[in-house]
Design a protein around this motif. Structure first.
Motif, mmCIF file in Angstrom:
data_model
loop_
_atom_site.group_PDB
_atom_site.id
_atom_site.type_symbol
_atom_site.label_atom_id
_atom_site.label_comp_id
_atom_site.label_asym_id
_atom_site.label_seq_id
_atom_site.Cartn_x
_atom_site.Cartn_y
_atom_site.Cartn_z
ATOM 1 N N ARG A 19 1.010 -1.191 0.127
ATOM 2 C CA ARG A 19 -0.046 0.031 -0.123
ATOM 3 C C ARG A 19 0.851 1.311 0.104
ATOM 4 N N LEU A 20 2.114 1.032 0.757
ATOM 5 C CA LEU A 20 2.707 2.383 0.701
ATOM 6 C C LEU A 20 3.547 2.654 -0.622
ATOM 7 N N LEU A 21 3.880 1.429 -1.416
ATOM 8 C CA LEU A 21 4.496 1.667 -2.471
ATOM 9 C C LEU A 21 3.399 2.227 -3.522
ATOM 10 N N VAL A 22 2.345 1.655 -3.447
ATOM 11 C CA VAL A 22 1.062 2.149 -4.287
ATOM 12 C C VAL A 22 0.994 3.571 -4.198
ATOM 13 N N ASN A 23 0.966 4.078 -3.143
ATOM 14 C CA ASN A 23 0.811 5.541 -2.826
ATOM 15 C C ASN A 23 1.624 6.313 -3.239
ATOM 16 N N ALA A 24 2.939 5.755 -3.183
ATOM 17 C CA ALA A 24 4.093 6.746 -3.428
ATOM 18 C C ALA A 24 4.197 6.689 -5.127
ATOM 19 N N GLN A 25 3.761 5.625 -5.686
ATOM 20 C CA GLN A 25 3.606 5.627 -7.299
ATOM 21 C C GLN A 25 2.681 6.474 -7.640
ATOM 22 N N ASN A 26 1.447 6.389 -6.989
ATOM 23 C CA ASN A 26 0.302 7.658 -7.512
ATOM 24 C C ASN A 26 0.879 8.992 -7.557
ATOM 25 N N GLN A 27 1.695 9.307 -6.198
ATOM 26 C CA GLN A 27 2.081 10.437 -6.026
ATOM 27 C C GLN A 27 3.077 11.015 -7.154
ATOM 28 N N LEU A 28 3.946 9.812 -7.701
ATOM 29 C CA LEU A 28 4.970 10.114 -8.582
ATOM 30 C C LEU A 28 4.121 10.341 -9.884
ATOM 31 N N TYR A 29 3.192 9.636 -10.261
ATOM 32 C CA TYR A 29 2.509 9.839 -11.534
ATOM 33 C C TYR A 29 1.432 11.393 -11.375
ATOM 34 N N GLN A 30 1.261 11.639 -10.360
ATOM 35 C CA GLN A 30 0.612 12.911 -10.220
ATOM 36 C C GLN A 30 1.541 14.132 -10.351
ATOM 37 N N GLN A 31 3.087 14.038 -10.036
ATOM 38 C CA GLN A 31 3.671 14.662 -10.118
ATOM 39 C C GLN A 31 4.460 14.767 -11.413
#
Length: 102
Positions: A42-54
């Motif tokens: 879950r932490l990795l998916v959250n970080a991935q979503n933040q990177l996609y938004q960036q």
């Protein structure tokens, strides 16, 4: 009355229930590993979503900068700035010099 100690009973029954106890411990450990890995996932998916938004925000900024660059480099705008601010003029045919390379 004789008092039976719990530890003596457990140690006496240990050889008979060795495999079920070990399997129970392995099940508990695997359940804890699943919980830990799910949390990490879950932490990795959250970080991935933040990177996609960036990435999307940077892509929008890049497109805006390209539009601004195209607008600033239009030929008519460059000519207007050259004539108004720099007081440049297109040379007449008599003043035009052609340079040829040997």
């Amino acid at each position: 009355m004789s008092q039976i100690r719990l530890t003596q009973v457990i140690l006496a029954d240990w050889p008979r229930f060795r495999w079920p106890v070990l399997l129970l411990c392995l099940c508990v450990l695997s359940a804890l590993a699943v919980v830990q890995l799910s949390h990490h996932n879950r932490l990795l998916v959250n970080a991935q979503n933040q990177l996609y938004q960036q990435r999307d925000a940077l892509d929008v900024e890049w497109r805006n900068l390209l539009l601004e660059q195209r607008a600033l480099s239009e030929h008519s705008r460059v000519e207007d700035i050259a004539s108004s601010r720099l007081r440049m003029q297109r040379p007449s045919g008599a003043r035009e010099v052609v340079v040829t390379l040997p």
